[in-house]
Design a protein around this motif. Structure first.
Motif, PDB file in Angstrom:
ATOM      1  N   UNK A  15      73.976  31.070  11.540  1.00  0.00           N
ATOM      2  CA  UNK A  15      74.184  32.300  11.187  1.00  0.00           C
ATOM      3  C   UNK A  15      73.073  33.064  10.772  1.00  0.00           C
ATOM      4  N   UNK A  16      71.946  32.185  10.266  1.00  0.00           N
ATOM      5  CA  UNK A  16      70.498  32.906   9.719  1.00  0.00           C
ATOM      6  C   UNK A  16      69.728  33.119  11.029  1.00  0.00           C
ATOM      7  N   UNK A  17      70.091  32.889  12.354  1.00  0.00           N
ATOM      8  CA  UNK A  17      69.347  32.880  13.213  1.00  0.00           C
ATOM      9  C   UNK A  17      68.400  31.697  13.567  1.00  0.00           C
ATOM     10  N   UNK A  18      68.438  30.651  12.846  1.00  0.00           N
ATOM     11  CA  UNK A  18      67.841  29.352  13.133  1.00  0.00           C
ATOM     12  C   UNK A  18      68.431  28.562  14.192  1.00  0.00           C
ATOM     13  N   UNK A  19      67.133  28.027  15.166  1.00  0.00           N
ATOM     14  CA  UNK A  19      67.778  27.244  16.431  1.00  0.00           C
ATOM     15  C   UNK A  19      67.483  25.735  16.290  1.00  0.00           C
ATOM     16  N   UNK A  20      68.791  25.048  16.136  1.00  0.00           N
ATOM     17  CA  UNK A  20      68.543  23.643  15.533  1.00  0.00           C
ATOM     18  C   UNK A  20      68.523  22.374  16.824  1.00  0.00           C
ATOM     19  N   UNK A  21      69.253  22.803  17.782  1.00  0.00           N
ATOM     20  CA  UNK A  21      69.535  22.076  18.942  1.00  0.00           C
ATOM     21  C   UNK A  21      69.474  22.820  20.309  1.00  0.00           C
ATOM     22  N   UNK A  22      69.041  22.106  21.251  1.00  0.00           N
ATOM     23  CA  UNK A  22      69.084  22.716  22.577  1.00  0.00           C
ATOM     24  C   UNK A  22      69.876  21.783  23.654  1.00  0.00           C
ATOM     25  N   UNK A  23      70.824  22.522  24.364  1.00  0.00           N
ATOM     26  CA  UNK A  23      71.607  22.089  25.307  1.00  0.00           C
ATOM     27  C   UNK A  23      71.595  22.613  26.560  1.00  0.00           C
ATOM     28  N   UNK A  24      71.501  21.691  27.713  1.00  0.00           N
ATOM     29  CA  UNK A  24      71.032  22.306  28.752  1.00  0.00           C
ATOM     30  C   UNK A  24      72.570  22.128  29.724  1.00  0.00           C
ATOM     31  N   UNK A  25      72.753  22.897  30.985  1.00  0.00           N
ATOM     32  CA  UNK A  25      73.930  23.050  31.605  1.00  0.00           C
ATOM     33  C   UNK A  25      73.605  24.124  32.493  1.00  0.00           C
ATOM     34  N   UNK A  26      74.173  23.951  33.655  1.00  0.00           N
ATOM     35  CA  UNK A  26      74.150  25.088  34.633  1.00  0.00           C
ATOM     36  C   UNK A  26      74.763  26.386  34.362  1.00  0.00           C
ATOM     37  N   UNK A  27      75.724  26.187  33.267  1.00  0.00           N
ATOM     38  CA  UNK A  27      76.538  27.596  33.015  1.00  0.00           C
ATOM     39  C   UNK A  27      76.207  27.360  31.516  1.00  0.00           C
ATOM     40  N   UNK A  28      76.663  28.587  30.782  1.00  0.00           N
ATOM     41  CA  UNK A  28      76.638  28.610  29.384  1.00  0.00           C
ATOM     42  C   UNK A  28      77.660  27.774  28.891  1.00  0.00           C
TER      43      UNK A  28
END
Length: 103
Positions: A15-28
């Protein structure tokens, strides 16, 4: 199988705009399903609490918003030996796309 160049990266935002993890994929949606499986699972799909997750597509100003939920289910009978008896499944429902001004 998709090549690495077909993969896109999506950062999970709180909610505060912090980005904690990254997930990859061909589509959202593919990335959102991966993120949904990390939620605290319920005993069944019908009992699962729905949570809003926001994924920012890396390199863009787009934030994909999903309603996500997870539950535990018994593994199939033909599961490999290494797989646990209970597995976590997840599902998502797209709520929309937001465009950020400040990145």
């Amino acid at each position: 199988m998709a090549r690495d160049e077909d993969k896109r990266n999506f950062a999970l935002r709180d909610d505060s705009g912090e980005e904690s993890s990254v997930f990859s994929g061909g589509t959202p949606r593919q990335a959102a399903l991966k993120a949904a499986r990390r939620l605290d699972p319920a005993g069944s799909e019908s009992a699962a609490d729905r949570t809003t997750i926001r994924l920012r597509e890396k390199g863009t100003h787009k934030v994909h918003i999903y309603e996500a939920w997870a539950w535990e289910e018994e593994a199939p009978d033909d599961k490999p030996d290494w797989m646990p008896n209970e597995i976590t499944k997840g599902n998502v429902e797209k709520q929309g796309v937001e465009h950020l001004e400040d990145i």
